[in-house]
Design a protein around this motif. Structure first.
Motif, short mmCIF file in Angstrom:
data_model
loop_
_atom_site.label_atom_id
_atom_site.label_comp_id
_atom_site.label_asym_id
_atom_site.label_seq_id
_atom_site.Cartn_x
_atom_site.Cartn_y
_atom_site.Cartn_z
N TYR A 206 -1.57 10.09 -3.43
CA TYR A 206 -1.15 11.23 -4.72
C TYR A 206 -1.32 12.60 -4.14
O TYR A 206 -1.10 13.76 -4.34
CB TYR A 206 0.08 10.92 -5.39
CG TYR A 206 1.03 9.53 -5.45
CD1 TYR A 206 2.13 9.63 -5.33
CD2 TYR A 206 0.91 8.60 -4.83
CE1 TYR A 206 3.87 9.18 -5.18
CE2 TYR A 206 1.29 7.18 -4.45
CZ TYR A 206 3.02 7.63 -4.41
OH TYR A 206 3.53 6.77 -4.86
N ARG A 207 -2.83 12.76 -4.81
CA ARG A 207 -3.58 13.63 -5.47
C ARG A 207 -3.91 14.33 -3.88
O ARG A 207 -3.99 15.67 -3.85
CB ARG A 207 -4.81 13.62 -5.97
CG ARG A 207 -4.54 12.95 -7.42
CD ARG A 207 -5.81 12.67 -7.93
NE ARG A 207 -5.87 12.53 -9.37
CZ ARG A 207 -6.20 11.80 -9.35
NH1 ARG A 207 -6.85 10.07 -9.03
NH2 ARG A 207 -4.87 11.17 -11.19
N MET A 208 -4.42 13.88 -2.52
CA MET A 208 -4.57 13.86 -1.34
C MET A 208 -3.51 15.32 -0.95
O MET A 208 -3.47 16.05 -0.27
CB MET A 208 -5.06 13.43 -0.21
CG MET A 208 -5.84 14.00 0.98
SD MET A 208 -5.33 11.93 1.95
CE MET A 208 -4.49 11.48 1.65
N VAL A 209 -2.12 14.88 -0.92
CA VAL A 209 -1.05 15.38 -0.27
C VAL A 209 -0.79 16.16 -1.42
O VAL A 209 -0.81 17.28 -0.78
CB VAL A 209 0.08 14.20 -0.21
CG1 VAL A 209 1.65 15.30 0.33
CG2 VAL A 209 -0.45 13.07 0.76
N ALA A 210 -0.64 16.27 -2.74
CA ALA A 210 -0.48 17.42 -3.38
C ALA A 210 -2.21 19.04 -3.32
O ALA A 210 -1.30 19.66 -2.86
CB ALA A 210 -0.94 16.76 -4.53
N ASP A 211 -2.58 18.34 -3.21
CA ASP A 211 -4.25 19.36 -2.74
C ASP A 211 -3.36 20.30 -1.18
O ASP A 211 -3.92 21.21 -1.12
CB ASP A 211 -5.66 18.53 -2.61
CG ASP A 211 -6.06 18.46 -4.46
OD1 ASP A 211 -4.62 18.62 -5.92
OD2 ASP A 211 -6.16 17.89 -4.39
N SER A 212 -3.44 19.16 -0.60
CA SER A 212 -3.23 19.34 1.20
C SER A 212 -1.48 20.15 1.26
O SER A 212 -1.59 21.55 1.74
CB SER A 212 -2.97 18.46 1.86
OG SER A 212 -4.18 18.01 1.84
#
Length: 384
Positions: A206-212
């Protein structure tokens, strides 16, 4: 398995307002081979569910065309509803999206003209294929008895297929982490399964997608909704931790440990042995300055006698909260985690509306809740 195109949780997506083709618009056209006078409905996904944006009928050749005169900036999430089969699309300004399918088989479609929609099609094909295999294995498992030697083999095959499907989904998300399709992928699920991604154990994705996604769609409301969900997950973890610490605390009230405006952690239990007024407020509330002015009078009168005010801001904007604390020259302990009502403190203390407060005596007992401002002075004086 009939129409296993699966939707993300619509509560994740915030409403974008009305849509209305020049540079700000888009077109969605296509052909449903063999379909004449077939209704085609365009639905926008909003916070409250699907809202019909437009509807047309195919001509005698099965062709249709929907024109969106004005799209909001960014990318909008739609479903094209064809006889109950809902084809997911992400549409941006200026795009000419083309759908090709057959009558009676709308789920077996192709899409061009929209990279995000093409990625969603790739994902749904992956999910549909895996769901079909799992469904076949489920039927085999159900068809044999518990003592049948084949059952264990079928169960192992099912577990392997499930794991393979999740690995493929992770591969898709990692490969396309900067796309909204990756966000869509986070919420795909299988029959009899809430979600392939557990929001707690898979929070890293979830964090990876949000940051990208933030690099490509910084103003997207879908990104904002994802960030809010991540904050809620983090708050749940913090809530469990803090409640665990409270069980070991010598005080009878739930402890809090929150940052002040300088980033320094302020712990509520550090003031055990004093009378504590735990106060909740919001800097954005227009009535807050008057309420704080009244609290200042109490603080000036009782601070030297052992009164501590621990004030928790239920704000989401750091600048708004910090400016209010500075401008109002609040002399007591002011803390905020900028998660608003979803923060740790209001959830632990069940704050449903403002103003709200708790009065804690020298023995660490909560003796009053939501004391009215007119009665607060007498209540504090009595405890001191």
């Amino acid at each position: 398995m009939r129409n296993p195109i699966l939707m993300p949780a619509v509560a994740l997506f915030a409403a974008l307002g009305a849509v209305s083709c020049q540079r700000d618009g888009a077109t969605i056209s296509g052909r449903l081979a063999g379909a004449s006078e077939c209704p085609v409905i365009l639905e926008e996904t909003t916070a409250s569910g699907a809202v019909i944006s437009d509807s047309v009928r195919t001509d005698r050749n099965g062709d249709f065309r929907i024109r969106i005169d004005k799209l909001p900036a960014g990318t909008t999430f739609y479903h094209l509803n064809v006889e109950g089969c809902r084809i997911p699309l992400f549409v941006s300004q200026g795009e000419r999206v083309r759908i090709e399918s057959q009558y009676g088989k709308p789920a077996e479609y192709t899409v061009t003209g929209s990279r995000e929609s093409e990625l969603i099609k790739e994902l749904t094909d992956l999910m549909n294929d895996g769901a079909a295999r799992l469904d076949s294995l489920s039927q085999l498992i159900s068809a044999v008895g518990e003592k049948d030697t084949r059952r264990e083999s079928y169960l192992r095959d099912y577990a392997r297929e499930y794991s393979r499907l999740k690995r493929e989904q992770i591969r898709f998300i990692v490969s396309n982490s900067g796309s909204l399709a990756a966000l869509f992928a986070l919420y795909q699920h299988l029959p009899n399964d809430n979600t392939l991604f557990n929001q707690n154990t898979d929070i890293v994705y979830y964090r990876m997608v949000a940051d990208s996604v933030a690099k490509h769609y910084p103003d997207s409301p879908y990104l904002a909704a994802l960030r809010a969900q991540i904050d809620r997950i983090d708050s749940n973890d913090e809530l469990v931790r803090m409640m665990g610490e409270s069980l070991c605390s010598p005080t009878s009230y739930p402890d809090l440990s929150l940052p002040d405006m300088y980033g320094k952690t302020q712990r509520l239990s550090d003031h055990a042995g004093k009378v504590i007024l735990l106060d909740f407020w919001a800097a954005a509330d227009p009535s807050a300055p008057l309420a704080n002015a009244e609290l200042k009078q109490l603080y000036d009168e009782f601070a030297d006698r052992g009164l501590v005010i621990y004030q928790v801001g239920l704000d989401t904007s750091r600048s708004v909260w910090v400016n209010a604390v500075q401008q109002q020259a609040l002399p007591w302990i002011s803390v905020c985690d900028f998660k608003g009502p979803e923060g740790i403190a209001p959830r632990i203390y069940n704050v449903r509306s403002l103003p709200a407060n708790y009065l804690i005596d020298r023995n660490g007992e909560i003796v009053a809740r939501n004391v009215a401002s007119g009665k607060l002075r007498d209540a504090i004086a009595k405890l001191l």
